[in-house]
Design a protein around this motif. Structure first.
Motif, PDB file in Angstrom:
ATOM      1  N   ALA A  73       0.774  -1.273   0.067  1.00 15.02           N
ATOM      2  CA  ALA A  73      -0.119   0.005   0.047  1.00 15.02           C
ATOM      3  C   ALA A  73       0.854   1.305   0.126  1.00 15.02           C
ATOM      4  CB  ALA A  73      -0.856  -0.097   1.267  1.00 15.02           C
ATOM      5  N   GLU A 120      -3.280  -6.373   1.372  1.00 12.79           N
ATOM      6  CA  GLU A 120      -2.734  -5.276   0.442  1.00 12.79           C
ATOM      7  C   GLU A 120      -1.860  -6.038  -0.551  1.00 12.79           C
ATOM      8  OE1 GLU A 120      -2.552  -5.341   3.975  1.00 12.79           O
ATOM      9  OE2 GLU A 120      -3.661  -3.545   4.309  1.00 12.79           O
ATOM     10  N   PHE A 148      -6.535   8.884  -1.562  1.00  6.56           N
ATOM     11  CA  PHE A 148      -6.492   7.527  -1.597  1.00  6.56           C
ATOM     12  C   PHE A 148      -7.825   7.251  -0.597  1.00  6.56           C
ATOM     13  CE2 PHE A 148      -2.449   8.445  -1.916  1.00  6.56           C
ATOM     14  CZ  PHE A 148      -1.958   7.807  -3.299  1.00  6.56           C
ATOM     15  N   VAL A 190      -6.532   6.494  -6.103  1.00  5.62           N
ATOM     16  CA  VAL A 190      -6.848   4.989  -5.939  1.00  5.62           C
ATOM     17  C   VAL A 190      -8.063   4.624  -4.913  1.00  5.62           C
ATOM     18  CG1 VAL A 190      -5.619   2.886  -5.297  1.00  5.62           C
ATOM     19  CG2 VAL A 190      -4.434   4.716  -6.269  1.00  5.62           C
ATOM     20  N   GLU A 227      -8.300  -1.113  -1.237  1.00  2.00           N
ATOM     21  CA  GLU A 227      -8.852  -2.281  -0.920  1.00  2.00           C
ATOM     22  C   GLU A 227      -9.609  -2.198   0.463  1.00  2.00           C
ATOM     23  OE1 GLU A 227      -5.654  -1.899  -1.386  1.00  2.00           O
ATOM     24  OE2 GLU A 227      -4.412  -2.587  -0.087  1.00  2.00           O
ATOM     25  N   SER A 228      -9.080  -1.233   1.401  1.00  2.00           N
ATOM     26  CA  SER A 228      -9.644  -0.879   2.683  1.00  2.00           C
ATOM     27  C   SER A 228      -9.349   0.405   3.319  1.00  2.00           C
ATOM     28  CB  SER A 228      -9.277  -2.125   3.530  1.00  2.00           C
ATOM     29  OG  SER A 228      -7.603  -2.083   3.742  1.00  2.00           O
ATOM     30  N   LEU A 261      -7.453   0.593   5.915  1.00  2.00           N
ATOM     31  CA  LEU A 261      -6.017   0.096   6.108  1.00  2.00           C
ATOM     32  C   LEU A 261      -5.202   0.561   4.942  1.00  2.00           C
ATOM     33  CD1 LEU A 261      -4.985  -0.830   8.694  1.00  2.00           C
ATOM     34  CD2 LEU A 261      -5.329  -3.143   8.013  1.00  2.00           C
ATOM     35  N   GLY A 262      -5.617   0.104   3.592  1.00  3.67           N
ATOM     36  CA  GLY A 262      -4.783   0.008   2.636  1.00  3.67           C
ATOM     37  C   GLY A 262      -4.804   1.666   2.269  1.00  3.67           C
TER      38      GLY A 262
END
Lengths: 260, 80, 371
Positions: A82, A112, C25, C51, C54-55, C57-58
């Motif tokens: 990430a 990730e 993001f 972007v 994916e979460s 967190l990402g």
């Protein structure tokens, strides 16, 4: 200055410029050092040292930034892909790679890595698979082999209760976003040479904007395996390679054109 | 005549892991048991004649501790 | 520039674009999603990075990575998503990186609901992530203020190498109001001397939050704390209303401060000498202001859309020198101005029960309303 007589001798090998002159914290024989060396050699050969940003992970690889002589950032556990995505998106002309172990990448960072690959992020990932969490003292990792004893699977990994190992290269190769996914081993001179060639290919892939590249490198962990470095190499060859076969799992057709 | 080579082990890096010793095709590498490095290891060293400068030791060395040189044969010497 | 009608979330997105954000993001979560969607459309249009992670967190770790380049970067989310981001928030603080995060708060704990709430006050103001750090937290009450504070957030982030949070909520994020957008700032072309951009013609740079040597880590933490003192000395912002002759004051932040203003106006119409204090920086908190007022006022009423989180900061600031009472609604419930007006009337009647903690007294009063 050369410390040898250039008239009578040829320099066959010397420490690459992309490594600093620090002595590593790795245990004797740890193949993290081999992986570091190969990456540094390839970046030197491609003249990329000044255009590269590395992303360190958590684990024994946490101090990579001390040993590479170029810009480095340090990710939280598992999040290196990430972070690499973030910096690559704002600096697309820089070479960005992550350097991660199996606990970091295949366990806490599985989300990730899968999505970085699926997005086809134009980054390179080095995945060191030594079947355990090295830094914390050799606990079971997602890559620990069935029956393998670790400090958190003292009776050997019981697949009934602790599940099966994850073959990361095979898994990521299934993703359309991944361009170059291979598994190599750092056990003998031939395989190390092949690993270096793959590292070169991966960076060439990134230079050409062809997308996500990942190289899984089978590695030894003599201290936590409780073996000498030399017998660890044998264990890798006898136990790991059959479970984690070496090979090219995904090679985008455009990569076949790359010559270097 | 096989080519002649030599190696230089940078002792601050060497940890005496013996991967080079086991990989050396000429079996001319060993550990210097007469002294230890600052980190406390017996470093790798040439223990016999016969190094060909093939560089295999440097390929397996995890610490980039080995510099390898090979003697030029008369034919491949480039006039300076 | 002409005023236009914009939704809070979209106005924040456009403000960030005009402030020169080069990368966004994010991850979808109600009531923040319009911000992500707006960025999805606008950022690629301008050749900037977007972007959908994916979460959360990402997303926060993408922000972390991109912030290492010294460029202006941001993310946005809502309460449960922000909880997931706390790891990255602490790392960004530990690495001393500038970044902007918009939290459009919703009801909690847990999955809660998508109604407006102020339940993230403690998480954002008093940490949330591990270790010793502070984030600058700005609390807008209108769409226009959301725009202005978003622009300021980027400047503050760079000035102090800090995370700056725009602490909005579902009502401000979702409401449409006339507003004026700022002019476009040019994108940065000069980057700070710590940015990792490739070691071209210079020695390498490393950005990390690891410090195995505890003594060295303490040096970092002292630096962070002293920088925070500087922020406390220079960056406190608040707005006061009808305070010149006020004997009582209501205080609340963000949208709750705004609805309290309606109640204060109504109370003024009834002749009650009441004013309003609305902190704009809830972190750094306007401690001095409350301390000064505690020598002048007869009583203070704290109103929040939570269980009295800012209340604790008010109590510390006023040092129990004046009666402080609390009124709050929780879990996505928004108080009506009339409820606040009733509370103002009660406080103004005097003879307040000041025994125990204001929260306990509030819970007792709410129980009488079968709540």
């Amino acid at each position: 200055m050369a410390d040898y007589d250039v008239e009578t001798e040829t320099l066959v090998y010397e420490r690459p410029d992309s490594l600093t002159d620090l002595s590593t914290h790795f245990c004797p024989g740890c193949t993290h050092g081999v992986a570091h060396r190969l990456i540094a050699e390839v970046l030197d050969e491609m003249n990329l040292r000044e255009k590269t940003i590395g992303v360190a992970s958590v684990g024994c690889s946490v101090f990579s930034y001390n040993y590479f002589d170029f810009d480095f950032i340090q990710a939280p556990h598992g999040r290196a892909p990430a972070m690499a995505t973030g910096i690559k998106r704002v600096l697309p002309d820089r070479t960005v790679f992550t350097y991660q172990g199996d606990g970091d990448m295949a366990s806490i960072g599985m989300g990730e890595i899968v999505h970085a690959a699926a997005r086809g992020e134009n980054i390179t990932v080095f995945f060191l698979n030594n079947t355990n969490y090295g830094m914390t003292g050799g606990q079971m990792a997602p890559t620990t082999l069935p029956g393998q004893k670790t400090s958190s699977s003292p009776n050997g990994r019981d697949v009934e209760s602790q599940g099966y190992p994850i073959r990361v290269a095979e898994m990521l190769a299934k993703l359309d976003g991944a361009s170059y996914v291979v598994r190599r081993s750092l056990d003998d001179p031939k395989n190390i040479r092949m690993a270096k060639k793959a590292i070169r290919t991966a960076f060439e892939v990134q230079q050409r904007g062809l997308g996500f590249s990942m190289i899984e490198l089978l590695s030894i962990c003599p201290t936590n395996w409780g073996m000498t470095p030399v017998s660890s190499i044998q264990w890798l060859q006898e136990k790991m390679i059959p479970y984690y076969p070496l090979g090219d799992y995904k090679v985008h057709p455009a990569i076949a054109e790359i010559k270097f | 005549m096989p080519p002649k080579g030599r190696i230089k082990v940078t002792e601050i890096y060497c940890k005496g892991c013996e991967l080079c010793v086991s990989a050396c095709p000429q079996n001319v590498l060993g550990l210097a048991n007469d002294h230890i490095t600052v980190k406390g290891y017996h470093p790798a060293t040439l223990i016999a004649e016969g190094c060909t400068g093939c560089g295999i030791c440097s390929i397996v060395c995890p610490e980039a501790a080995i510099t390898v040189y090979r003697e030029k044969t008369v034919t491949n010497r480039i006039p300076v | 520039m002409a005023r236009e009608l914009m939704k809070g979330n979209e106005a924040v997105a456009e403000a960030a674009i005009r402030a020169g954000v080069t990368a966004y993001f994010g991850y979808p979560i109600t009531p923040q999603t319009e911000l992500l969607e707006y960025m999805a459309r606008r950022m690629p249009e301008l050749g900037r990075a977007f972007v959908q992670a994916e979460s959360e967190l990402g997303a926060i770790n993408m922000v972390y990575g991109a912030a290492c380049s010294g460029q202006r970067v941001m993310s946005s989310s809502s309460s449960p998503g922000v909880s997931l981001m706390m790891e990255g928030v602490s790392y960004i603080a530990g690495t001393e990186l500038p970044a902007v995060l918009v939290d459009v708060m919703r009801g909690g704990p847990g999955l809660g609901n998508i109604a407006p709430s102020q339940g993230d006050y403690n998480q954002m103001v008093h940490g949330g992530g591990h270790g010793e750090y502070h984030s600058i937290v700005l609390a807008p009450a209108t769409v226009q203020e959301s725009i202005n504070l978003t622009v300021d957030a980027f400047d503050l982030a760079e000035k102090y190498r800090s995370l700056v949070v725009v602490l909005s909520d579902g009502s401000i994020g979702q409401m449409m109001e006339p507003c004026e957008l700022p002019p476009f700032k040019p994108l940065k072309t000069v980057f700070p001397d710590w940015a990792t951009t490739g070691a071209e013609g210079r020695s390498k740079r490393v950005l990390t939050s690891i410090n195995l040597d505890a003594a060295a880590q303490e040096v970092t933490n002292f630096r962070l704390m002293r920088r925070w003192q500087e922020i406390e000395a220079n960056e406190v912002r608040y707005k006061t209303y009808f305070m010149e002759d006020a004997k009582f004051a209501v205080t609340g932040f963000g949208s709750c401060g705004r609805l309290a203003l309606s109640a204060v106006r109504a109370a003024r119409a009834e002749g009650i000498p009441v004013g309003l204090i609305r902190p704009i920086t809830v972190s750094p908190f306007p401690t001095k202001l409350y301390e000064e007022l505690s020598h002048k006022l007869d009583a203070l009423l704290v109103v929040e859309e939570n269980n009295g989180q800012m209340l604790e900061d008010v109590l510390v600031a006023t040092r129990f020198q004046i009666p402080v009472d609390f009124y709050g609604r929780m879990g996505g419930m928004v108080p009506f101005p009339d409820e606040v007006l009733d509370e103002i009337r009660r406080v103004a009647r005097g003879a307040l029960d000041t025994s125990g903690h204001p929260r306990d007294r509030w819970l007792k009063r709410m129980a009488q309303k079968n709540l």
